[in-house]
Motif scaffolding. Structure first.
Motif, PDB file in Angstrom:
ATOM      1  N   TYR A   1     -10.966   5.569  -7.227  1.00 22.89           N
ATOM      2  CA  TYR A   1      -9.865   4.643  -7.521  1.00 22.89           C
ATOM      3  C   TYR A   1      -9.538   4.604  -9.009  1.00 22.89           C
ATOM      4  CZ  TYR A   1      -7.134   0.285  -7.134  1.00 22.89           C
ATOM      5  OH  TYR A   1      -6.154  -0.695  -7.190  1.00 22.89           O
TER       6      TYR A   1
ATOM      7  N   LYS B   1      -4.458   1.041  -2.573  1.00 23.00           N
ATOM      8  CA  LYS B   1      -3.775   0.936  -3.867  1.00 23.00           C
ATOM      9  C   LYS B   1      -3.799  -0.489  -4.412  1.00 23.00           C
ATOM     10  CE  LYS B   1       0.657   1.720  -6.176  1.00 23.00           C
ATOM     11  NZ  LYS B   1       2.043   2.229  -6.051  1.00 23.00           N
TER      12      LYS B   1
ATOM     13  N   GLN C   1       0.840  -1.202   0.000  1.00 21.54           N
ATOM     14  CA  GLN C   1       0.000   0.000   0.000  1.00 21.54           C
ATOM     15  C   GLN C   1       0.872   1.246   0.000  1.00 21.54           C
ATOM     16  OE1 GLN C   1      -3.025  -0.378  -0.627  1.00 21.54           O
ATOM     17  NE2 GLN C   1      -3.457  -2.468   0.023  1.00 21.54           N
TER      18      GLN C   1
ATOM     19  N   TYR D   1      -8.853  -4.147   4.393  1.00 20.64           N
ATOM     20  CA  TYR D   1      -9.369  -2.788   4.598  1.00 20.64           C
ATOM     21  C   TYR D   1     -10.722  -2.675   3.906  1.00 20.64           C
ATOM     22  CZ  TYR D   1      -9.452   2.349   4.360  1.00 20.64           C
ATOM     23  OH  TYR D   1      -9.800   3.670   4.465  1.00 20.64           O
TER      24      TYR D   1
ATOM     25  N   GLY E   1     -12.056   0.672   2.340  1.00 24.38           N
ATOM     26  CA  GLY E   1     -11.422   1.160   1.122  1.00 24.38           C
ATOM     27  C   GLY E   1     -11.696   0.295  -0.092  1.00 24.38           C
TER      28      GLY E   1
ATOM     29  N   ASP F   1     -19.309   4.457   0.289  1.00 23.17           N
ATOM     30  CA  ASP F   1     -17.976   4.426  -0.315  1.00 23.17           C
ATOM     31  C   ASP F   1     -17.734   3.108  -1.053  1.00 23.17           C
ATOM     32  OD1 ASP F   1     -17.426   6.947   0.609  1.00 23.17           O
ATOM     33  OD2 ASP F   1     -16.217   6.288   2.317  1.00 23.17           O
TER      34      ASP F   1
ATOM     35  N   LYS G   1      -5.640   5.436  -1.673  1.00 18.39           N
ATOM     36  CA  LYS G   1      -6.398   4.638  -0.714  1.00 18.39           C
ATOM     37  C   LYS G   1      -6.647   3.245  -1.284  1.00 18.39           C
ATOM     38  CE  LYS G   1     -10.810   5.485  -0.057  1.00 18.39           C
ATOM     39  NZ  LYS G   1     -12.056   6.139   0.411  1.00 18.39           N
TER      40      LYS G   1
ATOM     41  N   ASN H   1     -15.663   4.808  -3.681  1.00 19.86           N
ATOM     42  CA  ASN H   1     -14.309   4.268  -3.811  1.00 19.86           C
ATOM     43  C   ASN H   1     -13.969   3.931  -5.254  1.00 19.86           C
ATOM     44  OD1 ASN H   1     -13.939   4.478  -1.062  1.00 19.86           O
ATOM     45  ND2 ASN H   1     -14.384   2.324  -0.632  1.00 19.86           N
TER      46      ASN H   1
END
Length: 252
Positions: A249, A159, A152, A187, A190, A240, A157, A245
């Protein structure tokens, strides 16, 4: 070099049309590094219709994936890697009906150390793109969540993502196991959420199904005291994972 230039040409073309991501369907993520001269010899050997050894094939695939991974990082694309499937198991039905007719299954070729070595090889050169890892084999779940945690950073966020449950796992049990794994070893907040298989119209309602399971998962965790019973925070996580997200992303 000419072959790689052709690949780069197509990547540049798709990038000019707004492409944001790639997707590789492979049995497992290979990592067998070799010098450029050796890869050239392997490439030429196959062009002459000579048989390649298992090691030669792995070296070639590694070189191509590393090249493409670097270029994805330069373009700002997301690299998706789908693996853990064994295809065309029934030879008689394959000869009768062809590929993609219902005779594929979960593969037991675990990504093992080669996946982490592959990611590390890109990372040490400063060209590890945003990456989503999908294994069709649910026994790989914890491994993927933990290896993602090793790479990461970069101000992104999540990755490296442990991608959503797919194919034989995109049902209630599979999706919930995936969420539980992310919440335990990864996570969850995320996570970029459920994907759509654009080849199948029936895959689109899968998003609604996933979101209902996500909200149910969060609600039960709050009721049991595992998550704070804060509707604002829980609602933000749900929003999210379901939408925000992904937009952030991929840069949509």
């Amino acid at each position: 070099d000419e072959f790689c230039a052709c690949l780069l040409n197509r990547m540049d073309f798709f990038n000019s049309k707004g492409c944001k991501t790639s997707d590789h369907g492979i049995a497992g993520v290979p990592y067998a590094p070799a010098k450029k001269g050796e890869i050239e010899k392997i490439f030429e050997k196959r062009r002459q219709n000579e048989e390649l050894s298992h090691d030669e094939i792995k070296k070639y695939k590694t070189a191509v994936l590393l090249f493409m991974g670097e270029e994805y990082a330069k373009l700002g694309w997301v690299m998706q890697l789908h693996f853990g499937v064994k295809r065309n198991n029934n030879t008689a039905m394959y000869k009768k009906l062809g590929a993609d007719t219902g005779f594929d299954c979960i593969g037991c070729l675990a990504p093992s150390n080669e996946l982490s070595n592959f990611l590390d090889a890109l990372d040490v050169k400063g060209f590890l793109p945003k990456t989503i890892l999908y294994s069709l084999n649910p026994t790989d779940n914890t491994y993927l969540a933990t290896v993602a945690g090793c790479f990461q950073g970069g101000g992104v966020k999540g990755k490296i993502q442990h991608g959503s449950a797919w194919w034989f796992n995109d049902h209630k049990k599979g999706m919930l196991e995936h969420m539980e794994n992310l919440a335990s070893a990864g996570y969850l907040a995320g996570f970029v959420g459920m994907l759509t298989d654009s080849r199948s119209l029936l895959s689109y309602p899968r998003h609604e199904y996933f979101r209902r399971l996500l909200c149910d998962f969060l609600g039960k965790a709050a009721e049991s005291g595992e998550f704070p019973a804060d509707i604002k925070t829980l609602g933000q996580i749900a929003a999210d994972v379901s939408y925000n997200n992904t937009k952030e992303y991929f840069g949509f």
